[in-house]
Design a protein around this motif. Structure first.
Motif, PDB file in Angstrom:
ATOM      1  N   HIS A  94      41.765 101.637   3.765  1.00 26.85           N
ATOM      2  CA  HIS A  94      41.656 102.588   4.881  1.00 26.85           C
ATOM      3  C   HIS A  94      40.216 103.065   5.108  1.00 26.85           C
ATOM      4  O   HIS A  94      39.761 103.172   6.260  1.00 26.85           O
ATOM      5  CB  HIS A  94      42.563 103.783   4.623  1.00 26.85           C
ATOM      6  N   HIS A  95      39.492 103.372   4.036  1.00 27.89           N
ATOM      7  CA  HIS A  95      38.156 103.947   4.185  1.00 27.89           C
ATOM      8  C   HIS A  95      37.139 102.937   4.709  1.00 27.89           C
ATOM      9  O   HIS A  95      36.091 103.335   5.242  1.00 27.89           O
ATOM     10  CB  HIS A  95      37.669 104.519   2.856  1.00 27.89           C
ATOM     11  N   ALA A  96      37.434 101.656   4.561  1.00 30.59           N
ATOM     12  CA  ALA A  96      36.485 100.621   4.997  1.00 30.59           C
ATOM     13  C   ALA A  96      36.677 100.220   6.454  1.00 30.59           C
ATOM     14  O   ALA A  96      35.867  99.466   7.000  1.00 30.59           O
ATOM     15  CB  ALA A  96      36.606  99.393   4.093  1.00 30.59           C
ATOM     16  N   TYR A  97      37.735 100.704   7.091  1.00 29.11           N
ATOM     17  CA  TYR A  97      37.926 100.430   8.518  1.00 29.11           C
ATOM     18  C   TYR A  97      36.801 101.088   9.310  1.00 29.11           C
ATOM     19  O   TYR A  97      36.277 102.137   8.925  1.00 29.11           O
ATOM     20  CB  TYR A  97      39.259 100.992   9.010  1.00 29.11           C
ATOM     21  N   LYS A  98      36.437 100.465  10.410  1.00 26.50           N
ATOM     22  CA  LYS A  98      35.435 101.040  11.294  1.00 26.50           C
ATOM     23  C   LYS A  98      35.986 101.053  12.708  1.00 26.50           C
ATOM     24  O   LYS A  98      36.600 100.073  13.151  1.00 26.50           O
ATOM     25  CB  LYS A  98      34.143 100.230  11.248  1.00 26.50           C
ATOM     26  N   ASP A  99      35.803 102.155  13.418  1.00 31.72           N
ATOM     27  CA  ASP A  99      36.287 102.276  14.789  1.00 31.72           C
ATOM     28  C   ASP A  99      35.162 102.016  15.782  1.00 31.72           C
ATOM     29  O   ASP A  99      33.989 102.294  15.510  1.00 31.72           O
ATOM     30  CB  ASP A  99      36.870 103.671  15.032  1.00 31.72           C
ATOM     31  N   PHE A 100      35.569 101.493  16.938  1.00 34.13           N
ATOM     32  CA  PHE A 100      34.624 101.169  18.005  1.00 34.13           C
ATOM     33  C   PHE A 100      35.122 101.769  19.322  1.00 34.13           C
ATOM     34  O   PHE A 100      35.664 101.057  20.169  1.00 34.13           O
ATOM     35  CB  PHE A 100      34.471  99.649  18.136  1.00 34.13           C
ATOM     36  N   PRO A 101      34.948 103.068  19.513  1.00 37.23           N
ATOM     37  CA  PRO A 101      35.476 103.708  20.719  1.00 37.23           C
ATOM     38  C   PRO A 101      34.856 103.186  22.015  1.00 37.23           C
ATOM     39  O   PRO A 101      35.453 103.331  23.086  1.00 37.23           O
ATOM     40  CB  PRO A 101      35.162 105.191  20.502  1.00 37.23           C
ATOM     41  N   ASP A 102      33.693 102.561  21.934  1.00 32.53           N
ATOM     42  CA  ASP A 102      33.031 102.046  23.136  1.00 32.53           C
ATOM     43  C   ASP A 102      33.278 100.554  23.343  1.00 32.53           C
ATOM     44  O   ASP A 102      32.505  99.879  24.029  1.00 32.53           O
ATOM     45  CB  ASP A 102      31.515 102.295  23.050  1.00 32.53           C
ATOM     46  N   TYR A 103      34.377 100.031  22.773  1.00 31.31           N
ATOM     47  CA  TYR A 103      34.632  98.592  22.801  1.00 31.31           C
ATOM     48  C   TYR A 103      34.674  98.016  24.212  1.00 31.31           C
ATOM     49  O   TYR A 103      34.378  96.836  24.417  1.00 31.31           O
ATOM     50  CB  TYR A 103      35.940  98.270  22.079  1.00 31.31           C
ATOM     51  N   ARG A 104      35.054  98.817  25.196  1.00 35.03           N
ATOM     52  CA  ARG A 104      35.152  98.305  26.571  1.00 35.03           C
ATOM     53  C   ARG A 104      33.806  97.827  27.114  1.00 35.03           C
ATOM     54  O   ARG A 104      33.747  97.050  28.071  1.00 35.03           O
ATOM     55  CB  ARG A 104      35.716  99.384  27.504  1.00 35.03           C
ATOM     56  N   TYR A 105      32.747  98.308  26.525  1.00 31.19           N
ATOM     57  CA  TYR A 105      31.409  97.994  27.034  1.00 31.19           C
ATOM     58  C   TYR A 105      30.671  97.000  26.147  1.00 31.19           C
ATOM     59  O   TYR A 105      29.469  96.787  26.317  1.00 31.19           O
ATOM     60  CB  TYR A 105      30.602  99.294  27.175  1.00 31.19           C
ATOM     61  N   PHE A 106      31.381  96.400  25.197  1.00 33.37           N
ATOM     62  CA  PHE A 106      30.743  95.460  24.277  1.00 33.37           C
ATOM     63  C   PHE A 106      30.353  94.162  24.982  1.00 33.37           C
ATOM     64  O   PHE A 106      31.039  93.699  25.904  1.00 33.37           O
ATOM     65  CB  PHE A 106      31.676  95.127  23.118  1.00 33.37           C
ATOM     66  N   THR A 107      29.285  93.591  24.505  1.00 35.33           N
ATOM     67  CA  THR A 107      28.884  92.255  24.937  1.00 35.33           C
ATOM     68  C   THR A 107      29.347  91.241  23.884  1.00 35.33           C
ATOM     69  O   THR A 107      29.821  91.614  22.795  1.00 35.33           O
ATOM     70  CB  THR A 107      27.355  92.163  25.066  1.00 35.33           C
ATOM     71  N   LYS A 108      29.169  89.979  24.188  1.00 35.71           N
ATOM     72  CA  LYS A 108      29.492  88.944  23.201  1.00 35.71           C
ATOM     73  C   LYS A 108      28.614  89.084  21.966  1.00 35.71           C
ATOM     74  O   LYS A 108      29.059  88.808  20.841  1.00 35.71           O
ATOM     75  CB  LYS A 108      29.327  87.564  23.829  1.00 35.71           C
TER      76      LYS A 108
END
Length: 347
Positions: A94-108
């Motif tokens: 659980h502690h090693a998970y990382k969240d990406f709240p801005d994923y909609r704006y990610f590039t390749k």
């Protein structure tokens, strides 16, 4: 007689009160009606079978699913292989998970950097490869090789039921009370995992079969899952019957719901129809889409009947399910108050 909606200060059941007071129309109304019918079914002695598609374990639905299993609100499950393993991943990494709240704006390039960081993104969160995949692999592969040596055969979930109860506190990072897999294993909940080959550990298992370290036969097939489900359904449907609560579409839902017509037509045995049906999906109704098919279509396949209470909630399950289960847990703890509140809302 006009309904008397409970006032905001009147109840110790805040989630149920919120739904009854505010969920009046559209998907909100469908959520309210499905919730009330669910409660009446289980309070009357009925059971509920859940089908969970997608990656709901990574979305941490276990926070409410695990207590619901312990409270006797969920009586059987059909889940994807991904949901099965990801419940375990959340427990050990659980502690090693990382969240990406801005994923909609990610590039390749952004997603390539996530790959190079040995993370596997699931929408706005990610599964850590080393802490999750490789840590679990060290435990489960010896289970497979031992089964191969002994010639044992088990269902896919049985390996994970054993595994989740074997992990020691030294490797547990998540809250065990929020792990639905652990709750299901402890309750010996009936479960099917159709299409389990389509998962990370399905792939890992295939690789060990290819190298000759493991025999493919140590995992019972999907056909054997259905044969087992025949007997499980006949037990679950006794008395007031068993309802079907579905998150998403695909094989997790289509596989188990077919048990009713298969018992009726293929085994030619008498069988009770599903006693309730609810589907939560953000898939729009479309041509040839199982996920987007309306419940009425299932009548033509003899999966449901014209008398089955049916609900479709076109919404995000990560929003709807915690609300529904929180309200049901409140009702389970305070049944008299819940019934009075529902009656006071004119339902």
């Amino acid at each position: 007689m006009a309904s008397t909606t409970p006032s905001p200060q009147s109840s110790g059941l805040p989630t149920l009160q919120l739904v009854l007071r505010n969920f009046k129309n559209f998907n909100a109304r469908a959520t309210r009606d499905a919730l009330v019918a669910y409660w009446r079914h289980v309070e009357g002695g009925g059971r509920m079978f859940w089908a969970v598609a997608g990656a709901m374990s990574s979305a941490q639905l276990g926070i409410t699913m695990a207590p619901a299993i312990r409270a006797g609100l969920i009586h059987g499950l059909s889940v994807t292989g991904a949901n099965l393993e990801e419940s375990l991943f959340r427990l050990v990494a659980h502690h090693a998970y990382k969240d990406f709240p801005d994923y909609r704006y990610f590039t390749k390039d952004d997603d390539t950097r996530i790959l190079e960081a040995r993370m596997r993104r699931v929408t706005d969160t990610s599964i850590p490869e080393d802490e999750a995949f490789r840590a679990v692999e060290k435990i489960v592969v010896p289970m497979w090789t031992e089964a191969t040596a002994k010639g044992e055969r088990r269902f896919w979930h049985e390996y994970f039921y054993d595994l989740v109860q074997k992990v020691g506190p030294e490797v547990v990072e998540g809250n065990p009370e929020e792990c639905w897999l652990l709750a299901a294993a402890r309750a010996h909940l009936p479960i099917v995992v159709p299409g389990h080959e389509d998962s990370t550990f399905g792939n890992i298992f295939a690789s060990h079969v290819k190298t000759g370290e493991c025999s493919a036969s140590i995992v019972k097939s999907g056909i054997e899952y259905m044969a087992e489900l025949y007997d499980q359904y006949e037990v679950l449907s006794r008395g007031e019957g068993v309802g079907f609560f579905q998150i998403g579409g695909g094989i997790a839902g289509d596989f188990p719901i077919c048990v009713v017509p298969s018992i009726k037509y293929d085994l030619q045995r008498p069988v009770k129809p599903w006693a309730y049906f609810c589907q939560i999906s953000d898939s729009t109704t479309s041509y040839g889409s199982y996920s987007g098919a309306t419940p009425n279509e299932k009548i033509t396949w003899d999966k449901l009947t014209r008398d089955t209470p049916m609900y479709v909630i076109e919404s995000d399950a990560t929003l709807v399910v915690p609300l529904v289960l929180s309200a049901l847990l409140e009702a389970k703890a305070n049944p008299a108050e819940a019934n009075a509140m529902i009656a006071g809302a004119g339902l």
